[in-house]
Design an enzyme around this catalytic site. Structure first.
Site, PDB file in Angstrom:
ATOM      1  N   CYS A   1       5.186  13.893  -9.531  1.00 17.22           N
ATOM      2  CA  CYS A   1       5.718  12.779 -10.320  1.00 17.22           C
ATOM      3  C   CYS A   1       7.237  12.890 -10.467  1.00 17.22           C
ATOM      4  O   CYS A   1       7.955  12.692  -9.504  1.00 17.22           O
ATOM      5  CB  CYS A   1       4.991  12.692 -11.660  1.00 17.22           C
TER       6      CYS A   1
ATOM      7  N   HIS B   1      -0.953  12.883 -10.828  1.00 16.10           N
ATOM      8  CA  HIS B   1      -0.914  14.127 -11.607  1.00 16.10           C
ATOM      9  C   HIS B   1      -2.209  14.916 -11.453  1.00 16.10           C
ATOM     10  O   HIS B   1      -3.077  14.838 -12.325  1.00 16.10           O
ATOM     11  CB  HIS B   1      -0.740  13.792 -13.091  1.00 16.10           C
TER      12      HIS B   1
ATOM     13  N   GLU C   1      -2.712  17.977 -12.018  1.00 17.29           N
ATOM     14  CA  GLU C   1      -2.847  18.980 -13.083  1.00 17.29           C
ATOM     15  C   GLU C   1      -3.490  18.397 -14.344  1.00 17.29           C
ATOM     16  O   GLU C   1      -3.972  19.144 -15.188  1.00 17.29           O
ATOM     17  CB  GLU C   1      -1.476  19.594 -13.414  1.00 17.29           C
TER      18      GLU C   1
END
Lengths: 83, 233
Positions: B86, B202, B204
């Protein structure tokens, strides 16, 4: 000599500028007619101590190349005005 | 054990999840400050999501000049694994470690929702544990994620198979599959060797089964497994 440097940064023509489009629609909605090619950029103003206006312009170009503008997406124009 | 450095810039906000994902994948995770001039004993580096330097001027434009970026560039040049997630992707583009730029979303709004992305290659440092063509659902959260590049760069990216992740239609959803207007539905790209990688989603944030899906976890297991750096002497 101290000069004022005006840097105008605009999205490169041909690239989608959604902010410009939104403003164009809003202006049309307000009744303004004949509008086209609204583009939104940035204005950066600074004072600079330089040997000459030409030297100030060269420094400002270097600033644009290194930081102020992204060559992938933006064009810039520089104006130097003696103080 | 593979050590992955996660850089914290002023304004980063995804470093904790990113560190946790690395640890969960069996790696050694190290938080590195943006003022550091070296990456300690790290084999790989992740530039996490957030708003480095408040996204002032342009996303990533100022972070690019943070002291730690010299070490990041040196690692990239030596063939080490460098991953930008990002805001980290935006920083890598501004730093010219990846081509192109990320512009304001076409619809002028911040977008925060799950997207479906297709893994386009699995010979990179962070996709080895996926199959080519596999579609995973992970979140995006960005205001400036519209990937743009000049036509020659786009042609080269496609010809060299450097598009890593692509947005694909979401079954049963009315939402546009491309959340930001990215050219060629590009969600992520890499360098020719697959060692420098950047993408907008994302992983994560969806990397633990307790959250209902761990679709993103294999980015980190891949990275931990593949990041064996032979740093040029």
């Amino acid at each position: 000599m101290m000069v004022h440097v005006h840097v105008r940064i605009v999205p490169r023509s041909g690239l989608l500028d959604p902010q410009g489009q939104a403003i164009e629609h809003a202006l049309s909605a307000l009744g303004f007619s004949g509008i086209g090619d609204v583009r939104v950029g940035k204005a950066i103003e600074l004072r600079l101590d330089a040997a000459s206006p030409a030297a100030a312009a060269a420094t400002a170009r270097a600033m644009c190349d290194r930081l102020l503008a992204n060559p992938v997406t933006e064009d810039f124009r520089i104006e130097v005005e003696p103080e | 054990m593979t050590c992955v450095a996660v850089i914290r810039f002023p304004g980063s906000n995804c470093e904790a999840e990113t560190l946790a994902a690395v640890v969960r994948a069996g790696g050694d995770a190290l938080l590195v400050d943006y003022r550091d001039t070296h990456l300690h004993h790290a084999d790989a580096v992740i530039l996490p999501g957030g708003f480095a330097y408040g996204d002032y001027l342009r996303s990533g434009a100022i972070a690019r000049f943070a002291p730690v970026m010299q070490a990041v560039k040196a690692l990239a040049d030596a063939g080490g694994a460098v991953v930008g997630i990002c805001n980290g992707f935006q920083v890598l583009c501004e730093a010219r470690l990846l081509p192109g730029a990320l512009q304001r979303n076409a619809q002028q709004r911040f977008v925060s929702r799950p997207v479906d992305v297709r893994i386009e290659r699995n010979d990179t440092v962070c996709t080895a544990d996926y199959d080519v063509g596999e579609v995973i659902r992970i979140p995006v959260a960005h205001g400036e994620g519209r990937y743009v590049a000049d036509p020659a760069t786009l042609t080269a990216l496609e010809a060299e198979h450097r598009v890593l992740l692509r947005y694909v239609p979401v079954a049963g959803s009315d939402l546009p599959h491309n959340p930001n207007g990215s050219l060629h539905d590009i969600a992520g790209i890499c360098n020719a060797a697959g060692t420098v990688v950047g993408f907008m989603p994302h992983p994560e944030r969806l990397a633990d089964r307790v959250l209902g899906s761990d679709a993103g976890q294999r980015f980190f297991s891949s990275l931990v497994r593949s990041a064996r750096v032979e740093v040029a002497a």
